[in-house]
Design a protein around this motif. Structure first.
Motif, PDB file in Angstrom:
ATOM      1  N   GLY A   1      -0.653  13.462  -5.921  1.00 26.65           N
ATOM      2  CA  GLY A   1      -0.659  13.744  -7.350  1.00 26.65           C
ATOM      3  C   GLY A   1      -2.025  13.665  -7.984  1.00 26.65           C
ATOM      4  N   ASP A   2      -2.022  13.559  -9.297  1.00 26.55           N
ATOM      5  CA  ASP A   2      -3.237  13.501 -10.113  1.00 26.55           C
ATOM      6  C   ASP A   2      -3.609  12.043 -10.333  1.00 26.55           C
ATOM      7  N   LEU A   3      -4.809  11.675  -9.955  1.00 19.80           N
ATOM      8  CA  LEU A   3      -5.266  10.297 -10.081  1.00 19.80           C
ATOM      9  C   LEU A   3      -5.126   9.787 -11.507  1.00 19.80           C
ATOM     10  N   PHE A   4      -5.459  10.617 -12.488  1.00 21.67           N
ATOM     11  CA  PHE A   4      -5.497  10.155 -13.874  1.00 21.67           C
ATOM     12  C   PHE A   4      -4.141  10.220 -14.575  1.00 21.67           C
ATOM     13  N   SER A   5      -3.115  10.653 -13.843  1.00 23.88           N
ATOM     14  CA  SER A   5      -1.760  10.579 -14.395  1.00 23.88           C
ATOM     15  C   SER A   5      -1.047   9.322 -13.918  1.00 23.88           C
ATOM     16  N   GLN A   6      -1.695   8.554 -13.053  1.00 20.68           N
ATOM     17  CA  GLN A   6      -1.095   7.319 -12.554  1.00 20.68           C
ATOM     18  C   GLN A   6      -1.172   6.245 -13.644  1.00 20.68           C
TER      19      GLN A   6
ATOM     20  N   ILE B   1       0.864  -1.184   0.000  1.00 22.92           N
ATOM     21  CA  ILE B   1       0.000   0.000   0.000  1.00 22.92           C
ATOM     22  C   ILE B   1       0.895   1.226   0.000  1.00 22.92           C
ATOM     23  N   ARG B   2       0.615   2.169  -0.893  1.00 19.93           N
ATOM     24  CA  ARG B   2       1.342   3.432  -0.931  1.00 19.93           C
ATOM     25  C   ARG B   2       0.356   4.590  -0.860  1.00 19.93           C
ATOM     26  N   ILE B   3       0.790   5.685  -0.256  1.00 22.15           N
ATOM     27  CA  ILE B   3       0.019   6.928  -0.281  1.00 22.15           C
ATOM     28  C   ILE B   3       0.778   7.884  -1.194  1.00 22.15           C
TER      29      ILE B   3
ATOM     30  N   VAL C   1      -4.327   7.794  -3.817  1.00 19.83           N
ATOM     31  CA  VAL C   1      -3.840   9.041  -4.412  1.00 19.83           C
ATOM     32  C   VAL C   1      -4.518  10.235  -3.743  1.00 19.83           C
ATOM     33  N   VAL C   2      -3.698  11.137  -3.237  1.00 21.63           N
ATOM     34  CA  VAL C   2      -4.179  12.323  -2.522  1.00 21.63           C
ATOM     35  C   VAL C   2      -3.901  13.562  -3.364  1.00 21.63           C
TER      36      VAL C   2
ATOM     37  N   VAL D   1      -3.547  -0.921  -8.597  1.00 23.42           N
ATOM     38  CA  VAL D   1      -4.758  -0.109  -8.707  1.00 23.42           C
ATOM     39  C   VAL D   1      -4.546   1.202  -7.948  1.00 23.42           C
ATOM     40  N   ALA D   2      -5.019   2.296  -8.527  1.00 25.66           N
ATOM     41  CA  ALA D   2      -4.974   3.609  -7.888  1.00 25.66           C
ATOM     42  C   ALA D   2      -6.390   4.021  -7.507  1.00 25.66           C
ATOM     43  N   ILE D   3      -6.553   4.485  -6.270  1.00 25.79           N
ATOM     44  CA  ILE D   3      -7.867   4.885  -5.783  1.00 25.79           C
ATOM     45  C   ILE D   3      -7.765   6.261  -5.138  1.00 25.79           C
ATOM     46  N   PRO D   4      -8.735   7.144  -5.357  1.00 31.51           N
ATOM     47  CA  PRO D   4      -8.696   8.449  -4.694  1.00 31.51           C
ATOM     48  C   PRO D   4      -9.180   8.333  -3.253  1.00 31.51           C
TER      49      PRO D   4
END
Length: 285
Positions: A88-93, A83-85, A261-262, A216-219
């Motif tokens: 940045g921009d969610l849609f650039s991941q 798990i990472r925090i 993603v924060v 997976v990236a989640i906001p």
């Protein structure tokens, strides 16, 4: 030194860690000198001030290195995941992406969906503001889902159950559109913690089925238009997501890595050291 690191250094948790590491280092040195004194009696009494000062400086440097804020992430072995925090921009991941929606899957901007919301960005950045194309993909994914009701309001009126997920594949990425909130007659979105938890449970099952273990990236969910930001701030939302992910992973592995993603404007309100401690504590569940 990054500004975010300076921010974390100001927090009490940093100074507690710093003090703990400083005194543990001094204690280890004292123990070694105690053993040396047994072998060489009276040798310790000959230690001069510069040498003692050097020990103190070494302890401070050691504590600073151990306590200095680092990227917030934790790797787990049971199961093998991470798990990472991420700021940045969610849609650039580069990973697959989770997009929060409501049970009516409204898409019309700006009067129903805020262009600045995650869903608004999804429409703009992935669909180039082509509402018809997004509606078509959502409708295709909802064909097999039984509606839960109907509401009279501007926009879409058919409701689907909380936790309904439409998985859309675009340009080698999966976008998991998760309905964790509901619209009222005035198109005000609302969510509950129970609804978010059930939605996350469904999400992890969907991720298992479609990603073959890819990250997976989640906001941060639950804030903004979901009307939970006052009682469910970002710090709690991140812990909530991470705990749900680990509970699901303990049952059956979900994916290689989850990135929470924060947004940069939200980072200043987070205690990253506390979040790191929380992620580490999840190794025990």
């Amino acid at each position: 030194m990054k500004f975010s690191a300076l921010r974390d250094i100001k927090r009490p948790r940093f100074w507690r860690l710093f003090a703990t590491h400083t005194f543990s280092c001094l204690g280890a040195v004292a123990f070694l000198f105690g053993l040396y004194d047994v072998l060489r009696p009276n040798a310790i009494s000959k230690v001069n001030f510069p040498f003692a000062a050097a020990i103190a400086v070494f302890s401070i440097i050691y504590a600073s290195v151990r306590s200095y804020p680092r990227p917030v992430e934790e790797a787990y072995t049971k199961p093998n995941t991470m798990i990472r925090i991420v700021e940045g921009d969610l849609f650039s991941q580069p990973e697959n992406v989770v997009v929060g929606m409501t049970t009516t899957f409204d898409t019309q901007i700006p009067h129903i969906i805020n262009p600045g919301s995650i869903q608004g960005q999804f429409l703009a950045k992935v669909y180039a503001n082509d509402v018809a194309a997004l509606d078509s993909d959502l409708a295709r994914g909802l064909i097999s889902v039984t509606p839960s009701g109907h509401i009279q309001k501007p926009g879409k009126g058919i409701r689907y159950p909380i936790g309904t997920i439409v998985t859309i594949r675009q340009a080698r990425k999966h976008y998991f559109c998760v309905a964790y909130g509901e619209m009222d007659a005035a198109n005000q979105a609302q969510a509950t913690m129970d609804g978010i938890w059930r939605s996350l449970e469904n999400l992890w099952r969907e991720v298992r089925a479609h990603t073959n273990g890819d990250p997976v990236a989640i906001p941060v969910v639950g804030g903004g238009l979901a009307r939970l930001s006052q009682i469910f701030p970002a710090q709690d939302s991140i812990r909530f997501i991470a705990m749900s992910f680990m509970f699901a992973s303990r049952h059956t592995r979900v994916c290689d890595r989850l990135d929470i993603v924060v947004r940069p404007q939200d980072v200043e309100r987070l205690d990253m050291l506390e979040l790191q401690a929380f992620l580490t504590s999840l190794k025990e569940i």
